[in-house]
Motif scaffolding. Structure first.
Motif, PDB file in Angstrom:
ATOM      1  N   HIS A   1       4.096  -2.278  -7.502  1.00  0.00           N
ATOM      2  CA  HIS A   1       4.498  -0.924  -7.111  1.00  0.00           C
ATOM      3  C   HIS A   1       3.760   0.149  -7.911  1.00  0.00           C
ATOM      4  O   HIS A   1       3.919   1.333  -7.645  1.00  0.00           O
ATOM      5  CB  HIS A   1       6.011  -0.761  -7.242  1.00  0.00           C
ATOM      6  CG  HIS A   1       6.748  -1.413  -6.107  1.00  0.00           C
ATOM      7  ND1 HIS A   1       8.110  -1.493  -6.033  1.00  0.00           N
ATOM      8  CD2 HIS A   1       6.286  -2.027  -4.988  1.00  0.00           C
ATOM      9  CE1 HIS A   1       8.472  -2.135  -4.932  1.00  0.00           C
ATOM     10  NE2 HIS A   1       7.371  -2.467  -4.283  1.00  0.00           N
ATOM     11  N   CYS A   2       2.997  -0.258  -8.918  1.00  0.00           N
ATOM     12  CA  CYS A   2       2.147   0.692  -9.643  1.00  0.00           C
ATOM     13  C   CYS A   2       0.879   0.860  -8.801  1.00  0.00           C
ATOM     14  O   CYS A   2      -0.179   0.342  -9.123  1.00  0.00           O
ATOM     15  CB  CYS A   2       1.834   0.189 -11.041  1.00  0.00           C
ATOM     16  SG  CYS A   2       3.286   0.142 -12.094  1.00  0.00           S
ATOM     17  N   THR A   3       1.051   1.581  -7.700  1.00  0.00           N
ATOM     18  CA  THR A   3       0.040   1.679  -6.640  1.00  0.00           C
ATOM     19  C   THR A   3      -1.335   2.081  -7.179  1.00  0.00           C
ATOM     20  O   THR A   3      -1.455   2.998  -7.983  1.00  0.00           O
ATOM     21  CB  THR A   3       0.520   2.710  -5.597  1.00  0.00           C
ATOM     22  OG1 THR A   3       1.842   2.339  -5.212  1.00  0.00           O
ATOM     23  CG2 THR A   3      -0.400   2.742  -4.393  1.00  0.00           C
ATOM     24  N   LYS A   4      -2.347   1.352  -6.692  1.00  0.00           N
ATOM     25  CA  LYS A   4      -3.725   1.662  -7.065  1.00  0.00           C
ATOM     26  C   LYS A   4      -4.388   2.452  -5.936  1.00  0.00           C
ATOM     27  O   LYS A   4      -3.888   2.484  -4.822  1.00  0.00           O
ATOM     28  CB  LYS A   4      -4.488   0.362  -7.322  1.00  0.00           C
ATOM     29  CG  LYS A   4      -3.879  -0.453  -8.474  1.00  0.00           C
ATOM     30  CD  LYS A   4      -4.829  -1.495  -9.023  1.00  0.00           C
ATOM     31  CE  LYS A   4      -4.830  -2.765  -8.209  1.00  0.00           C
ATOM     32  NZ  LYS A   4      -5.546  -3.856  -8.925  1.00  0.00           N
ATOM     33  N   TRP A   5      -5.523   3.062  -6.240  1.00  0.00           N
ATOM     34  CA  TRP A   5      -6.316   3.823  -5.247  1.00  0.00           C
ATOM     35  C   TRP A   5      -5.423   4.821  -4.504  1.00  0.00           C
ATOM     36  O   TRP A   5      -5.396   4.867  -3.272  1.00  0.00           O
ATOM     37  CB  TRP A   5      -7.002   2.870  -4.266  1.00  0.00           C
ATOM     38  CG  TRP A   5      -7.645   1.692  -4.956  1.00  0.00           C
ATOM     39  CD1 TRP A   5      -8.727   1.737  -5.778  1.00  0.00           C
ATOM     40  CD2 TRP A   5      -7.243   0.315  -4.894  1.00  0.00           C
ATOM     41  NE1 TRP A   5      -9.030   0.470  -6.237  1.00  0.00           N
ATOM     42  CE2 TRP A   5      -8.124  -0.422  -5.701  1.00  0.00           C
ATOM     43  CE3 TRP A   5      -6.221  -0.368  -4.227  1.00  0.00           C
ATOM     44  CZ2 TRP A   5      -8.019  -1.811  -5.879  1.00  0.00           C
ATOM     45  CZ3 TRP A   5      -6.111  -1.745  -4.404  1.00  0.00           C
ATOM     46  CH2 TRP A   5      -7.003  -2.454  -5.220  1.00  0.00           C
ATOM     47  N   VAL A   6      -4.678   5.625  -5.269  1.00  0.00           N
ATOM     48  CA  VAL A   6      -3.674   6.524  -4.661  1.00  0.00           C
ATOM     49  C   VAL A   6      -4.362   7.557  -3.769  1.00  0.00           C
ATOM     50  O   VAL A   6      -5.380   8.139  -4.136  1.00  0.00           O
ATOM     51  CB  VAL A   6      -2.854   7.232  -5.760  1.00  0.00           C
ATOM     52  CG1 VAL A   6      -1.931   8.274  -5.137  1.00  0.00           C
ATOM     53  CG2 VAL A   6      -2.039   6.215  -6.534  1.00  0.00           C
TER      54      VAL A   6
ATOM     55  N   ASN B   1       0.807  -1.218   0.000  1.00  0.00           N
ATOM     56  CA  ASN B   1       0.000   0.000   0.000  1.00  0.00           C
ATOM     57  C   ASN B   1       0.843   1.273   0.000  1.00  0.00           C
ATOM     58  O   ASN B   1       0.312   2.357   0.110  1.00  0.00           O
ATOM     59  CB  ASN B   1      -0.955  -0.006   1.201  1.00  0.00           C
ATOM     60  CG  ASN B   1      -0.188  -0.107   2.501  1.00  0.00           C
ATOM     61  OD1 ASN B   1       1.029  -0.292   2.479  1.00  0.00           O
ATOM     62  ND2 ASN B   1      -0.878   0.002   3.608  1.00  0.00           N
ATOM     63  N   ARG B   2       2.159   1.138  -0.126  1.00  0.00           N
ATOM     64  CA  ARG B   2       3.047   2.287  -0.078  1.00  0.00           C
ATOM     65  C   ARG B   2       4.267   1.957  -0.913  1.00  0.00           C
ATOM     66  O   ARG B   2       4.775   0.847  -0.838  1.00  0.00           O
ATOM     67  CB  ARG B   2       3.495   2.480   1.364  1.00  0.00           C
ATOM     68  CG  ARG B   2       3.594   3.893   1.841  1.00  0.00           C
ATOM     69  CD  ARG B   2       3.824   3.805   3.334  1.00  0.00           C
ATOM     70  NE  ARG B   2       5.250   4.001   3.579  1.00  0.00           N
ATOM     71  CZ  ARG B   2       5.755   5.185   3.912  1.00  0.00           C
ATOM     72  NH1 ARG B   2       4.991   6.230   4.048  1.00  0.00           N
ATOM     73  NH2 ARG B   2       7.048   5.318   4.113  1.00  0.00           N
TER      74      ARG B   2
END
Lengths: 426, 143
Positions: free
Chosen positions: A413-418, A369-370
């Motif tokens: 690492h292509c974070t979703k729901w930023v 998540n980070r």
């Protein structure tokens, strides 16, 4: 009846040396063919695996396992170009790793008489060699078992996949290097002992056992061949080809994807703009519509006071479009057309146009998540905070309202729901 | 003298290999699941060498009688699809038997429902192709 029994006993215990091996094909040449193929392919599997560890950014403490001491390739900033770099390294690691399995099994079959050799060791050196063989065989089987389960999201083993697969790899590397160092001359000699071309032309009827060898691979009382060496090689490499067809599509994509019929990433999701492979659903990540609805704000920080933007404002900023692959550690990938705001534009807005790094946080409370992005990953002109994919608004499973997409960055690492991006000064 | 040097080099290589493996293993010593990892490591060896190998070796021995069953031996026409079936099952059984369904669903948003049928079709194709090859081979041999 009695005759059969005594014949069998005799067959299994010729002078108390364990089972009587019967295959007329076993021998140093055949073992060496399998060994040579593994020697050519396994280093590639090892290196791509170790590269993938670096792609996770160990210097930011976000590679798993965290502190690995000396057990890593030299650190370097993972590049953003070519954009298919991670797709290539991880695709090779997984697909090649699957393709070699029949060769590994054939190699083990070809040397199994050594396992039952009696006495198992005559000197300290031989005891140690047996131990390194345990590392070699245990290592490769352990890596295959954990890797194969992981690409199917089956965590039967219970322990951390990353930790076990990474340290297991180093145990294997130890055994592999020693085995190559000790056996390479023997392998080369054995390969020269017969001509591959001749073997490929030899029929079953004309197949003769190899001359007796000191290691006891060649059977003492071989039966008549039921298969030529050509047939045996065809069987093993045919198995590899089958696994190649069943797995390459999950990373090559296009029409070949549907050939990966037994793997999760061979599946179709439909024809819509958001119908491509999902990695972790919104529901699994406990993302609620309330958190991503009109109340959602993106927080940018690092320069002065934090800035907050809603979706409408982000959509009014200059939008850029990039066709980029998203590739995951399970060796699958898919290329889509993403559009949104450049990360470097957001960095400039936050007052840090040349950041040393950026920390992206997700609304998700657990899991990946980070993530910390390196300077080159923030500044690449195709690094986006994507709002749309293939012309449509992102679906909840693909990270609505906004997700990160950076060239060559591992998918997780292509974070979703930023939720926020913090740019850090050099 | 020379043999001693070779033995010395062997010993050095083996010790270096064991040291590297020991160093790698030292990182998981503190892990609460270290023993389970070790069990899987040793289990993989035992599973292959003392279970899988004897099973397939004995099965192949039992299949031996196929060799003289007909003018054209059907042995390899049975071996090949059986090995294909076993290989694909051993590697892809989680999807086929629905093992790990919750994590699969969380990761993909889908179920494992299609895999069993897909695998059965694959197995069917392997056996049918092999059977067809055998029929053609036998027909040619008879003429």
């Amino acid at each position: 009846m009695r005759g059969t029994m005594s014949a069998r006993t005799q067959r299994w215990r010729p002078s108390g040396r364990g089972p009587a091996w019967r295959s007329p094909l076993r021998g140093p040449w055949l073992t060496s063919v399998f060994g040579a193929v593994l020697l050519a392919t396994l280093p590639l599997v090892i290196i791509t695996g170790l590269l993938d560890y670096l792609a996770y950014g160990p210097r930011f403490g976000q590679a798993i396992p965290g502190d690995v001491g000396w057990l890593h390739l030299p650190f370097f900033d993972w590049p953003t170009r070519p954009s298919w770099l991670f797709r290539l390294t991880q695709g090779l690691h997984v697909v090649l790793g699957l393709i070699v399995i029949p060769v590994v099994l054939a190699k083990l079959w070809s040397v199994i008489p050594r396992l039952f050799h009696w006495p198992p060791a005559r000197s300290l050196v031989q005891v140690l060699e047996r131990l390194t063989l345990l590392l070699l065989v245990g290592g490769i089987l352990f890596e295959i078992a954990t890797g194969v389960l992981n690409i199917q999201y089956d965590y039967l083993f219970g322990f951390s996949f990353y930790t076990a697969h990474y340290y297991g790899a180093w145990v294997f590397i130890g055994g592999f290097l020693a085995h190559v160092a000790l056996k390479l001359p023997k392998m080369v000699r054995a390969l020269r002992s017969r001509s591959l071309r001749t073997e490929l032309r030899t029929s079953r009827a004309n197949t003769e056992p190899e001359p007796r060898d000191p290691d006891g691979l060649v059977a003492r009382g071989p039966r008549r061949p039921t298969m030529s060496r050509r047939g045996a090689l065809g069987l093993v490499f045919g198995g590899s080809a089958l696994l190649g067809v069943l797995s390459a599509g999950q990373t090559l994509g296009g029409a070949s994807r549907s050939a990966a019929i037994l793997l999760p990433r061979g599946r179709s999701y439909g024809d819509g703009p958001n119908d491509f492979q999902v990695n972790r659903t919104a529901s699994a990540a406990a993302i609620t519509p309330a958190a991503t609805g009109s109340a959602w704000r993106l927080t940018l920080s690092g320069g002065g006071a934090p800035l907050r933007f809603d979706r409408t404002v982000l959509q009014a900023m200059p939008q850029h479009t990039a066709e980029l692959p998203i590739a995951c550690v399970e060796g699958w990938s898919t290329t889509q057309t993403w559009s949104g705001v450049r990360l470097r534009d957001l960095a400039a807005l936050a007052g840090i146009p040349e950041p040393a790094s950026a920390v992206v946080s997700s609304l998700e409370r657990s899991g990946f998540n980070r993530v910390t992005l390196q300077a080159n990953q923030v500044l690449d002109p195709e690094s986006l905070l994507a709002l749309r994919v293939n012309g449509a608004v992102l679906s909840p499973d693909h990270g609505f309202p906004a997700r990160i997409i950076v060239p060559a960055l591992p998918g997780v690492h292509c974070t979703k729901w930023v939720r926020s991006i913090e740019f850090r000064k050099p | 003298m020379r043999a001693n040097a070779i033995n010395g080099a062997h010993l050095l290589i083996l010790l270096a290999s064991l040291a590297l493996a020991g160093y790698a293993a030292s990182f998981v010593l503190g892990d609460p699941l270290a023993l389970i990892m070790l069990a899987w490591f040793l289990g993989a060896v035992i599973g292959h060498d003392l279970i899988l190998f004897p099973i397939y070796a004995l099965a192949d021995r039992a299949a031996d009688r196929l060799a003289n069953l007909a003018p054209v031996s059907p042995l390899n026409y049975v071996r090949v699809p059986v090995l294909g079936t076993a290989l694909t099952f051993v590697l892809f059984f989680p999807g086929i038997i629905g093992q790990g369904a919750p994590t699969y669903r969380a990761a993909t948003g889908q179920t494992q429902e299609p895999y069993l049928v897909r695998w059965l079709i694959l197995v069917g194709v392997l056996f049918a192709t092999s059977g067809l090859c055998y029929a053609i081979r036998s027909y040619r041999a008879r003429r």
